[in-house]
Scaffold this motif. Structure first.
Motif, PDB file in Angstrom:
ATOM      1  N   ASP A 224      57.914  38.845  41.117  1.00  0.00           N
ATOM      2  CA  ASP A 224      56.449  38.899  41.096  1.00  0.00           C
ATOM      3  C   ASP A 224      56.053  39.982  42.094  1.00  0.00           C
ATOM      4  O   ASP A 224      56.190  39.795  43.302  1.00  0.00           O
ATOM      5  N   THR A 225      55.601  41.136  41.601  1.00  0.00           N
ATOM      6  CA  THR A 225      55.225  42.234  42.486  1.00  0.00           C
ATOM      7  C   THR A 225      53.746  42.148  42.827  1.00  0.00           C
ATOM      8  O   THR A 225      52.894  42.114  41.945  1.00  0.00           O
ATOM      9  N   LEU A 226      53.483  42.113  44.123  1.00  0.00           N
ATOM     10  CA  LEU A 226      52.121  42.076  44.638  1.00  0.00           C
ATOM     11  C   LEU A 226      51.907  43.376  45.405  1.00  0.00           C
ATOM     12  O   LEU A 226      52.407  43.537  46.514  1.00  0.00           O
ATOM     13  N   ASN A 227      51.217  44.321  44.781  1.00  0.00           N
ATOM     14  CA  ASN A 227      50.919  45.587  45.436  1.00  0.00           C
ATOM     15  C   ASN A 227      49.525  45.479  46.032  1.00  0.00           C
ATOM     16  O   ASN A 227      48.537  45.355  45.297  1.00  0.00           O
ATOM     17  N   VAL A 228      49.435  45.503  47.356  1.00  0.00           N
ATOM     18  CA  VAL A 228      48.154  45.277  48.020  1.00  0.00           C
ATOM     19  C   VAL A 228      47.116  46.334  47.660  1.00  0.00           C
ATOM     20  O   VAL A 228      45.918  46.098  47.795  1.00  0.00           O
ATOM     21  N   ARG A 229      47.536  47.489  47.186  1.00  0.00           N
ATOM     22  CA  ARG A 229      46.611  48.556  46.770  1.00  0.00           C
ATOM     23  C   ARG A 229      45.994  48.268  45.405  1.00  0.00           C
ATOM     24  O   ARG A 229      44.901  48.726  45.115  1.00  0.00           O
ATOM     25  N   ASP A 230      46.686  47.546  44.562  1.00  0.00           N
ATOM     26  CA  ASP A 230      46.217  47.304  43.193  1.00  0.00           C
ATOM     27  C   ASP A 230      45.614  45.918  43.002  1.00  0.00           C
ATOM     28  O   ASP A 230      45.080  45.619  41.949  1.00  0.00           O
ATOM     29  N   GLU A 231      45.717  45.077  43.988  1.00  0.00           N
ATOM     30  CA  GLU A 231      45.414  43.657  43.821  1.00  0.00           C
ATOM     31  C   GLU A 231      43.931  43.300  43.870  1.00  0.00           C
ATOM     32  O   GLU A 231      43.559  42.201  43.527  1.00  0.00           O
ATOM     33  N   HIS A 232      43.060  44.192  44.320  1.00  0.00           N
ATOM     34  CA  HIS A 232      41.623  43.892  44.485  1.00  0.00           C
ATOM     35  C   HIS A 232      41.445  42.668  45.381  1.00  0.00           C
ATOM     36  O   HIS A 232      40.848  41.667  44.985  1.00  0.00           O
ATOM     37  N   LEU A 233      41.996  42.773  46.565  1.00  0.00           N
ATOM     38  CA  LEU A 233      41.923  41.678  47.529  1.00  0.00           C
ATOM     39  C   LEU A 233      40.474  41.439  47.952  1.00  0.00           C
ATOM     40  O   LEU A 233      39.746  42.392  48.221  1.00  0.00           O
ATOM     41  N   PRO A 234      40.075  40.183  48.037  1.00  0.00           N
ATOM     42  CA  PRO A 234      38.707  39.922  48.512  1.00  0.00           C
ATOM     43  C   PRO A 234      38.598  40.229  50.007  1.00  0.00           C
ATOM     44  O   PRO A 234      39.581  40.145  50.745  1.00  0.00           O
ATOM     45  N   GLU A 235      37.414  40.593  50.416  1.00  0.00           N
ATOM     46  CA  GLU A 235      37.177  40.808  51.847  1.00  0.00           C
ATOM     47  C   GLU A 235      37.218  39.460  52.554  1.00  0.00           C
ATOM     48  O   GLU A 235      36.766  38.456  52.011  1.00  0.00           O
ATOM     49  N   PHE A 236      37.779  39.450  53.741  1.00  0.00           N
ATOM     50  CA  PHE A 236      37.751  38.220  54.528  1.00  0.00           C
ATOM     51  C   PHE A 236      36.512  38.308  55.409  1.00  0.00           C
ATOM     52  O   PHE A 236      36.570  38.555  56.608  1.00  0.00           O
ATOM     53  N   ASP A 237      35.373  38.096  54.785  1.00  0.00           N
ATOM     54  CA  ASP A 237      34.075  38.293  55.412  1.00  0.00           C
ATOM     55  C   ASP A 237      33.377  36.951  55.634  1.00  0.00           C
ATOM     56  O   ASP A 237      33.999  35.884  55.547  1.00  0.00           O
ATOM     57  N   TYR A 238      32.090  37.007  55.887  1.00  0.00           N
ATOM     58  CA  TYR A 238      31.287  35.815  56.164  1.00  0.00           C
ATOM     59  C   TYR A 238      31.450  34.760  55.061  1.00  0.00           C
ATOM     60  O   TYR A 238      31.652  33.577  55.349  1.00  0.00           O
ATOM     61  N   GLY A 239      31.379  35.199  53.796  1.00  0.00           N
ATOM     62  CA  GLY A 239      31.508  34.255  52.681  1.00  0.00           C
ATOM     63  C   GLY A 239      32.886  33.613  52.612  1.00  0.00           C
ATOM     64  O   GLY A 239      33.008  32.406  52.377  1.00  0.00           O
ATOM     65  N   ALA A 240      33.927  34.427  52.827  1.00  0.00           N
ATOM     66  CA  ALA A 240      35.292  33.889  52.778  1.00  0.00           C
ATOM     67  C   ALA A 240      35.552  32.921  53.929  1.00  0.00           C
ATOM     68  O   ALA A 240      36.168  31.873  53.743  1.00  0.00           O
ATOM     69  N   ILE A 241      35.070  33.276  55.103  1.00  0.00           N
ATOM     70  CA  ILE A 241      35.261  32.387  56.248  1.00  0.00           C
ATOM     71  C   ILE A 241      34.465  31.096  56.052  1.00  0.00           C
ATOM     72  O   ILE A 241      34.954  30.002  56.349  1.00  0.00           O
ATOM     73  N   GLY A 242      33.258  31.229  55.496  1.00  0.00           N
ATOM     74  CA  GLY A 242      32.465  30.032  55.200  1.00  0.00           C
ATOM     75  C   GLY A 242      33.177  29.135  54.201  1.00  0.00           C
ATOM     76  O   GLY A 242      33.206  27.909  54.358  1.00  0.00           O
ATOM     77  N   ALA A 243      33.789  29.752  53.176  1.00  0.00           N
ATOM     78  CA  ALA A 243      34.533  28.986  52.181  1.00  0.00           C
ATOM     79  C   ALA A 243      35.730  28.288  52.820  1.00  0.00           C
ATOM     80  O   ALA A 243      36.014  27.120  52.525  1.00  0.00           O
ATOM     81  N   LYS A 244      36.409  28.988  53.700  1.00  0.00           N
ATOM     82  CA  LYS A 244      37.567  28.410  54.386  1.00  0.00           C
ATOM     83  C   LYS A 244      37.168  27.142  55.144  1.00  0.00           C
ATOM     84  O   LYS A 244      37.816  26.100  55.019  1.00  0.00           O
ATOM     85  N   TYR A 245      36.113  27.221  55.930  1.00  0.00           N
ATOM     86  CA  TYR A 245      35.715  26.057  56.727  1.00  0.00           C
ATOM     87  C   TYR A 245      35.154  24.933  55.857  1.00  0.00           C
ATOM     88  O   TYR A 245      35.349  23.758  56.173  1.00  0.00           O
ATOM     89  N   LYS A 246      34.500  25.288  54.757  1.00  0.00           N
ATOM     90  CA  LYS A 246      34.032  24.240  53.844  1.00  0.00           C
ATOM     91  C   LYS A 246      35.228  23.559  53.173  1.00  0.00           C
ATOM     92  O   LYS A 246      35.212  22.351  52.952  1.00  0.00           O
ATOM     93  N   ALA A 247      36.263  24.327  52.859  1.00  0.00           N
ATOM     94  CA  ALA A 247      37.470  23.738  52.263  1.00  0.00           C
ATOM     95  C   ALA A 247      38.141  22.781  53.253  1.00  0.00           C
ATOM     96  O   ALA A 247      38.575  21.691  52.875  1.00  0.00           O
ATOM     97  N   ILE A 248      38.215  23.196  54.524  1.00  0.00           N
ATOM     98  CA  ILE A 248      38.821  22.344  55.560  1.00  0.00           C
ATOM     99  C   ILE A 248      38.066  21.027  55.677  1.00  0.00           C
ATOM    100  O   ILE A 248      38.658  19.959  55.818  1.00  0.00           O
ATOM    101  N   LYS A 249      36.730  21.101  55.600  1.00  0.00           N
ATOM    102  CA  LYS A 249      35.886  19.911  55.768  1.00  0.00           C
ATOM    103  C   LYS A 249      35.582  19.196  54.456  1.00  0.00           C
ATOM    104  O   LYS A 249      34.838  18.226  54.430  1.00  0.00           O
ATOM    105  N   ASN A 250      36.161  19.694  53.338  1.00  0.00           N
ATOM    106  CA  ASN A 250      35.903  19.142  52.007  1.00  0.00           C
ATOM    107  C   ASN A 250      34.412  19.110  51.681  1.00  0.00           C
ATOM    108  O   ASN A 250      33.903  18.142  51.117  1.00  0.00           O
ATOM    109  N   GLU A 251      33.712  20.183  52.038  1.00  0.00           N
ATOM    110  CA  GLU A 251      32.284  20.312  51.746  1.00  0.00           C
ATOM    111  C   GLU A 251      32.084  21.127  50.478  1.00  0.00           C
ATOM    112  O   GLU A 251      32.932  21.934  50.104  1.00  0.00           O
TER     113      GLU A 251
END
Length: 157
Positions: free
Chosen positions: A38-65
């Motif tokens: 399984d080749t994961l090329n970080v240049r081609d993958e369209h990685l999401p930004e780890f920004d305000y929305g991603a961090i908010g999602a992370k903490y909501k996932a931790i808290k099951n919100e």
């Protein structure tokens, strides 16, 4: 055996790290045909930004919100990347030296997938790995010249 092949060079096939990991994987495939790469090329993958929305999602996932639609979308993308690591029996990482460190897209991938309770745990006192990866191979190169006669490693996964 599932191998996660992570490529991070912006030079793609012109890069020594890409050539070396390709030679390594070809050698492994020669000795073991049951390998799925399984080749994961970080240049081609369209990685999401780890920004305000991603961090908010992370903490909501931790808290099951409940998450917003945008948070759910980015968290699903992060979970998809994490699953690729969790499914791997072996990780092969090819990376060039980039301004005396890692390429920023590789660092972005690490920031996205290195999530508590998915790739590691923390109980307030110590960290513990949660991946079941038996082996990892890292090819770390710097400005150099690739010599074909050294491209056939005799390593096996």
């Amino acid at each position: 055996m599932r191998v996660l092949d992570i490529q991070s060079s912006p030079r793609r096939e012109s890069s020594d790290s890409s050539k070396l990991t390709k030679a390594f994987l070809e050698s492994c495939l020669h000795y073991g045909s049951s390998i799925v790469v399984d080749t994961l090329n970080v240049r081609d993958e369209h990685l999401p930004e780890f920004d305000y929305g991603a961090i908010g999602a992370k903490y909501k996932a931790i808290k099951n919100e409940a998450m917003t639609e945008m948070e759910t979308k980015v968290w699903d993308q992060i979970q998809s990347l994490i699953q690729r690591f969790q499914k791997a029996d072996c990780i092969v990482l090819g990376t060039p030296m980039w301004n005396f460190g890692l390429p920023y897209k590789l660092k972005q991938l690490i920031d996205l997938v290195a999530q508590r309770n998915f790739l590691f745990s923390y109980d307030g006192k110590q960290y513990c790995p949660l991946l079941n990866v038996g082996k990892a191979v890292v090819v770390y190169t710097r400005g150099s010249r690739f010599l074909e006669r050294y491209s056939h490693p005799t390593f096996a996964i």
